[in-house]
Design a protein around this motif. Structure first.
Motif: not given
Length: 290
Positions: A200, A202-203
């Motif tokens: 997934r 992120a950031n």
């Protein structure tokens, strides 16, 4: 007035190819921060929502034939873009643009396989020239082939099937509804496989969100509208020629952005592929006119 409509049509199509040409570089940039299937899930899911807002008054027309057509078109679209996007991870935007465009060569042969309609001599000649051009572009000095180039060539098969499916299901049906459905199916498929096989995201930096928004709104929503306007006021033969410019614009921008190292061998291969597409799409009709 007629000349003005022709100018509007051609301008819209050229704008479409230019925007789609930029998508290869933008996509390559976005892939540095987010994996391919997540990009596609967001892109097609967002485009489906945009289309849904415009298609609300037409939703009452939906039936099983719309759903079947949208599902098949969406499946082909998801497969094509997945292969193309993973190909872009391992190759350059210019190669990705030109090798993707070879679907134009495949369509007549897919029609032969599916509908027993034999390709003509121009299709056969174009296929031979295209294969030679692909050899110059893809083959390394040791005759090996880059994984990204192989994936990109494979995506052409599904783009060709998508064109055939679209031509079949669009007859007597609302284009906006079908487009919305195919985007929704493609987005859902990409989301499911992204959740299964990719981490997934992120950031994600703001620049990547800008790239994804550009791909969703401009390269998908706006280009769909421009292409529809362009084809309304432009003869099919002219449309075919103009649409081949997508690969040219994609490569040119890649060079300008410093993402492409063009050798003489690769440039010659690009030229052969462009000539092959031109022959297949126009059948050199302009040479036979008095």
């Amino acid at each position: 007035m007629k000349d003005n409509k022709a100018l509007i049509g051609r301008s819209a199509l050229i704008a479409t190819t230019l925007i789609w040409g930029t998508s290869f570089v933008v996509f390559k940039s976005a892939l540095e921060d987010i994996t391919p299937l997540w990009v596609l899930a967001i892109r097609f899911g967002g485009a489906a929502l945009i289309m849904l807002l415009a298609a609300i008054p037409k939703l009452k027309e939906l039936d099983k034939n719309y759903i079947k057509g949208g599902a098949i078109m969406g499946l082909c679209l998801a497969a094509a873009y997945t292969l193309q996007t993973y190909g872009l991870v391992y190759t350059t935007p210019g190669k990705n643009a030109f090798l993707t465009a070879t679907y134009c060569i495949l369509v007549p042969f897919l029609c032969w396989l599916l509908f027993k309609k034999k390709p003509d001599r121009y299709n056969v000649s174009a296929a031979v020239i295209c294969l030679v051009g692909m050899g110059f572009v893809c083959l390394n000095d040791d005759l090996s082939v880059n994984l990204g180039d192989m994936l990109t060539v494979s995506c052409g098969l599904f783009f060709g099937l998508h064109i055939i499916a679209t031509s079949h299901y669009v007859e007597c049906r609302n284009v906006l509804l079908l487009t919305m459905l195919q985007f929704a199916v493609a987005g859902a498929l990409c989301l499911v496989f992204a959740m299964l096989f990719e981490p997934r995201p992120a950031n994600i930096p703001g620049s990547s969100w800008v790239s994804i928004a550009y791909l969703t709104v401009v390269c998908t929503g706006v280009c769909f509208f421009l292409q529809t306007v362009g084809q309304k006021y432009t003869p099919p033969s002219a449309v075919a020629v103009i649409m081949t410019l997508e690969s040219v614009f994609g490569t040119a921008l890649s060079i300008i952005m410093g993402q492409e190292n063009i050798t003489v061998k690769i440039a010659f291969g690009f030229c052969l592929i462009f000539v092959a597409i031109f022959i297949s799409e126009t059948k050199l009709e302009f040479l036979r006119k008095k």
